[in-house]
Design a protein around this motif. Structure first.
Motif, PDB file in Angstrom:
ATOM      1  N   PRO A  94       0.858  -1.302   0.051  1.00 11.12           N
ATOM      2  CA  PRO A  94      -0.076   0.028   0.024  1.00 11.12           C
ATOM      3  C   PRO A  94       0.871   1.230   0.016  1.00 11.12           C
ATOM      4  O   PRO A  94       1.942   1.276   0.486  1.00 11.12           O
ATOM      5  CB  PRO A  94      -0.782  -0.299   1.472  1.00 11.12           C
ATOM      6  N   VAL A  95       0.366   2.259  -0.519  1.00 14.33           N
ATOM      7  CA  VAL A  95       0.991   3.711  -0.574  1.00 14.33           C
ATOM      8  C   VAL A  95       0.946   4.102   0.740  1.00 14.33           C
ATOM      9  O   VAL A  95       0.184   4.009   1.590  1.00 14.33           O
ATOM     10  CB  VAL A  95       0.213   4.602  -1.335  1.00 14.33           C
ATOM     11  N   VAL A  96       2.110   4.537   1.038  1.00 14.67           N
ATOM     12  CA  VAL A  96       2.632   5.102   2.631  1.00 14.67           C
ATOM     13  C   VAL A  96       2.089   6.582   2.428  1.00 14.67           C
ATOM     14  O   VAL A  96       2.986   7.078   1.768  1.00 14.67           O
ATOM     15  CB  VAL A  96       3.813   4.718   3.022  1.00 14.67           C
ATOM     16  N   LEU A  97       1.190   6.836   2.932  1.00 18.86           N
ATOM     17  CA  LEU A  97       0.868   8.484   3.006  1.00 18.86           C
ATOM     18  C   LEU A  97       1.453   9.039   4.273  1.00 18.86           C
ATOM     19  O   LEU A  97       1.532   8.460   5.173  1.00 18.86           O
ATOM     20  CB  LEU A  97      -0.724   8.656   3.108  1.00 18.86           C
ATOM     21  N   PRO A  98       2.201  10.334   4.115  1.00 18.66           N
ATOM     22  CA  PRO A  98       2.628  11.025   5.155  1.00 18.66           C
ATOM     23  C   PRO A  98       1.621  11.340   6.294  1.00 18.66           C
ATOM     24  O   PRO A  98       0.455  11.790   6.053  1.00 18.66           O
ATOM     25  CB  PRO A  98       3.404  12.204   4.435  1.00 18.66           C
ATOM     26  N   ARG A  99       1.853  10.976   7.483  1.00 17.96           N
ATOM     27  CA  ARG A  99       1.005  11.592   8.697  1.00 17.96           C
ATOM     28  C   ARG A  99       1.472  12.802   8.984  1.00 17.96           C
ATOM     29  O   ARG A  99       2.394  13.077   9.305  1.00 17.96           O
ATOM     30  CB  ARG A  99       1.193  10.509   9.640  1.00 17.96           C
ATOM     31  N   PRO A 100       0.492  13.678   9.182  1.00 15.03           N
ATOM     32  CA  PRO A 100       0.851  15.142   9.753  1.00 15.03           C
ATOM     33  C   PRO A 100       1.380  14.802  11.099  1.00 15.03           C
ATOM     34  O   PRO A 100       1.029  14.033  11.877  1.00 15.03           O
ATOM     35  CB  PRO A 100      -0.638  15.758   9.695  1.00 15.03           C
ATOM     36  N   ASP A 101       2.494  15.468  11.259  1.00 19.28           N
ATOM     37  CA  ASP A 101       2.982  15.609  12.522  1.00 19.28           C
ATOM     38  C   ASP A 101       1.870  16.274  13.679  1.00 19.28           C
ATOM     39  O   ASP A 101       1.081  17.401  13.343  1.00 19.28           O
ATOM     40  CB  ASP A 101       4.195  16.442  12.329  1.00 19.28           C
TER      41      ASP A 101
END
Lengths: 177, 466
Positions: free
Chosen positions: B16-23
């Motif tokens: 799966p595409v790893v989406l960046p999580r917001p800090d």
């Protein structure tokens, strides 16, 4: 005043460093030691080799007691001690007794959980040798400490000191009892 | 067939595409920055705006005190309650305030179980809001009993009449639900505070602060053996609070739903009340947190991501509430009960239509604006919509309570409800009571859960290297 030594305290400045140190100390077979951190570090229980917390047992006992007390109380009050005639409804039925018993389950479980947590942690404890250390306030701010007690069977002043130095501590101190 | 033993058109492994999580903590703030920021709020000299707000809030709170004193001296008749509307503002205000409280528990408990880490920077203030809202809510039923010195008869305590409460009544369930809710909320809040109180204790400069914060910190020293039990206890409390918060508003809705009045006697009430409660509570969280964020410059801790999340929850619960309104009408028509149909047509087009349409506008229409990112990113607008939500949810309870009672089965007893001055003063004053408590909270206790914020900040990950 006898200046009995309580233990050795080592200081670290990142969660990763203290985690690695804890793993080493665990593998060296120490039992009476602790880690002091400003927040719970994910995975530290495993790194210290701690067993699963026993708090849930308190919750279970208290919660069961809450439900039982609720049901019995309602049966006693509305059926046995003073049968209250309301709209031809039964004097007791687990159906109408349920909401109150349910709330009592939660109420007592919450108290059980918190009391259990305090008992297992031996809190309140306003004195502890660790608190004597001058910079301990950093342990609730942004520093990380590892403490090995002298009463630990593995404890050996030079060996333990060496171990703590090897795992990359920034500073090692002796704590007085 | 050919011997093309091609592998089937299924991937060996899914990547799966790893989406960046917001800090959750922006600008890479250090642990000590978080400590200084949050402790700084309670360690600095009391700001002037605080004193101004405190005086205004205290003045407003005195309205409730005067209203209540007058009520006790003169009797419940000073409220606008008269046949057939025997439940007026008292129950409306009670349900309104209890509902406000629910977002606090939702944030601290349900979002904890769902591992929504963004809860950490708002949960402390939201839990405080819960407790103070329950305090305000409690005022109304307690004084509604009339002879308030007998209010303890609500509890199953032995009294001179040798009679026990009637456990078949939803009103008594409510007593247990609300008092359990208040108690568990306080416990949960306090447990969450312990590590932060220890931080404040360790930074205290004066003896009195050291002693007082020290006593309440219970001698917490951040030991991991303690954290282990603490986290387990916290998780269990979250697990207990979740069914609790759902049960509280369910039981509050039973106060209505178990009665036979058209418009009240519906099975949709429990879920609909719970959704409404969460909706109003998030409205109030936004109303409180956005000014605090601006005053104390907490933008790195309450980020745009947090506001987005809250806006989306308001949107979701607002839509659920809108759906429930529609479904009530549908069932009233589909159920073919003339009394039920009349009750709902009367709600929308009867003498209280003005209240109904205010409710629809505030609860169903205004949160729909949160579909737009532009609006969620405009803090002022978010705040204004949150006020609409608060107003709308008060009107919802007003509409439910009053319209059904005002148009009973018997046309000869129909009436119209008007609040008295005492009603208005007492209710307005509860905002003062709430504000006084909340101001004291932000002055003396850490506004945000420092330990929890540190734990979710990017630097706390033990696999994070710098």
């Amino acid at each position: 005043m006898s200046n009995k030594v309580y233990g050795l305290l080592a200081k670290f400045d990142t969660p990763a460093a203290i985690m690695k140190a804890a793993e080493k100390v665990r593998d060296a077979g120490y039992k009476k030691w602790d880690v002091i951190t400003p927040f719970p570090i994910h995975g530290m229980d495993g790194a210290m080799g701690l067993r699963r917390s026993r708090v849930p047992r308190f919750t279970l006992v208290a919660g069961s007691a809450g439900f039982t007390i609720g049901m019995l109380m309602i049966a006693y009050m509305n059926k046995w001690d003073y049968p209250l005639i309301v709209g031809g409804k039964p004097f007791f039925s687990p159906m109408f007794a349920f909401p109150v018993s349910y709330e009592l389950t939660i109420l007592l479980s919450a108290f059980g959980t918190i009391i259990g947590m305090f008992l297992l942690n031996c809190l309140p404890m306003h004195y502890h040798p660790v608190l004597k250390y001058d910079d301990i306030h950093e342990g609730t701010d942004d520093q990380f400490f590892l403490v090995i007690e002298t009463t630990d069977p593995e404890f050996n002043a030079t060996e333990t000191n060496k171990l703590l130095a090897e795992v990359g501590s920034l500073e090692i101190r002796e704590l007085e009892e | 067939m050919a011997e093309t033993t091609k592998s089937p058109a299924i991937l060996k492994e899914v990547d799966p595409v790893v989406l960046p999580r917001p800090d959750l903590v922006e600008n890479n703030r250090s642990f000590s920055w978080i400590t200084n920021k949050i402790c700084g709020i309670i360690e600095e000299k009391t700001p002037t705006w605080w004193w101004v707000c405190f005086c205004v809030a205290g003045f407003l709170a005195s309205f409730t005190v005067i209203g209540i004193v007058y009520l006790v001296a003169a009797g419940v008749g000073v409220w606008g309650l008269a046949n057939p509307i025997s439940w007026g503002w008292a129950i409306v205000n009670f349900v309104f305030w209890i509902g406000i409280g629910h977002a606090g528990t939702l944030i601290s408990a349900i979002l904890c179980l769902l591992k929504q880490k963004w809860r950490t920077s708002i949960n402390r203030a939201a839990e405080a809001m819960t407790i103070f809202a329950v305090v305000c809510a409690g005022i109304f039923p307690v004084f509604h009993v009339g002879r308030v010195w007998f209010a303890w008869w609500l509890f199953p305590l032995p009294n001179a009449n040798a009679i026990w409460p009637n456990f078949r009544s939803p009103l008594l369930w409510d007593v247990f639900a609300v008092s359990t809710y208040a108690t568990v909320s306080v416990l949960f809040w306090y447990v969450g505070l312990i590590p932060d109180l220890a931080t404040v204790r360790d930074r205290a400069k004066t003896k009195i602060r050291k002693v007082l914060y020290g006593i309440f910190a219970m001698g917490w020293r951040g030991s991991n053996r303690h954290w282990s039990n603490y986290e387990m206890a916290y998780l269990i409390l979250a697990g207990l609070s979740t069914p609790l918060v759902l049960s509280v508003h369910t039981i509050v809705s039973f106060d209505f739903a178990v009665a036979l009045i058209p418009g009240w006697h519906t099975t949709i009430f429990p879920p609909y009340f719970v959704a409404g409660a969460i909706f109003s509570g998030f409205g109030m969280v936004l109303t409180l947190m956005l000014p605090l964020r601006a005053i104390y410059k907490l933008d790195d801790l309450i980020t745009q991501y947090h506001i987005d999340c809250m806006g989306k929850i308001v949107l979701a619960t607002g839509s659920i509430v809108g759906y429930a309104y529609a479904m009530e009408f549908f069932i009233a028509w589909y159920g073919a009960n003339p009394f039920e149909t009349f009750a709902f047509v009367n709600r929308a087009f009867g003498p209280f239509a003005w209240a109904y349409w205010i409710m629809i506008f505030c609860n169903v229409v205004s949160p729909q604006l949160f579909w737009f990112k532009k609006i969620r990113h405009n803090t002022t607008l978010v705040w204004v919509i949150s006020i609409f939500v608060n107003i709308g949810m008060w009107f919802e309870r007003f509409v439910i309570t009053v319209t059904s009672l005002a148009r009973d089965f018997l046309p000869s007893s129909w009436g119209y409800f008007s609040p008295t001055v005492v009603d208005i003063f007492t209710y307005a004053g509860t905002f003062g009571v709430f504000s006084v408590l909340f101001l004291l909270f932000i002055r003396f206790l850490p506004l945000m859960a420092m330990a929890e914020i540190k734990a979710v900040s990017p630097a706390a990950d033990p696999h994070h290297h710098h």
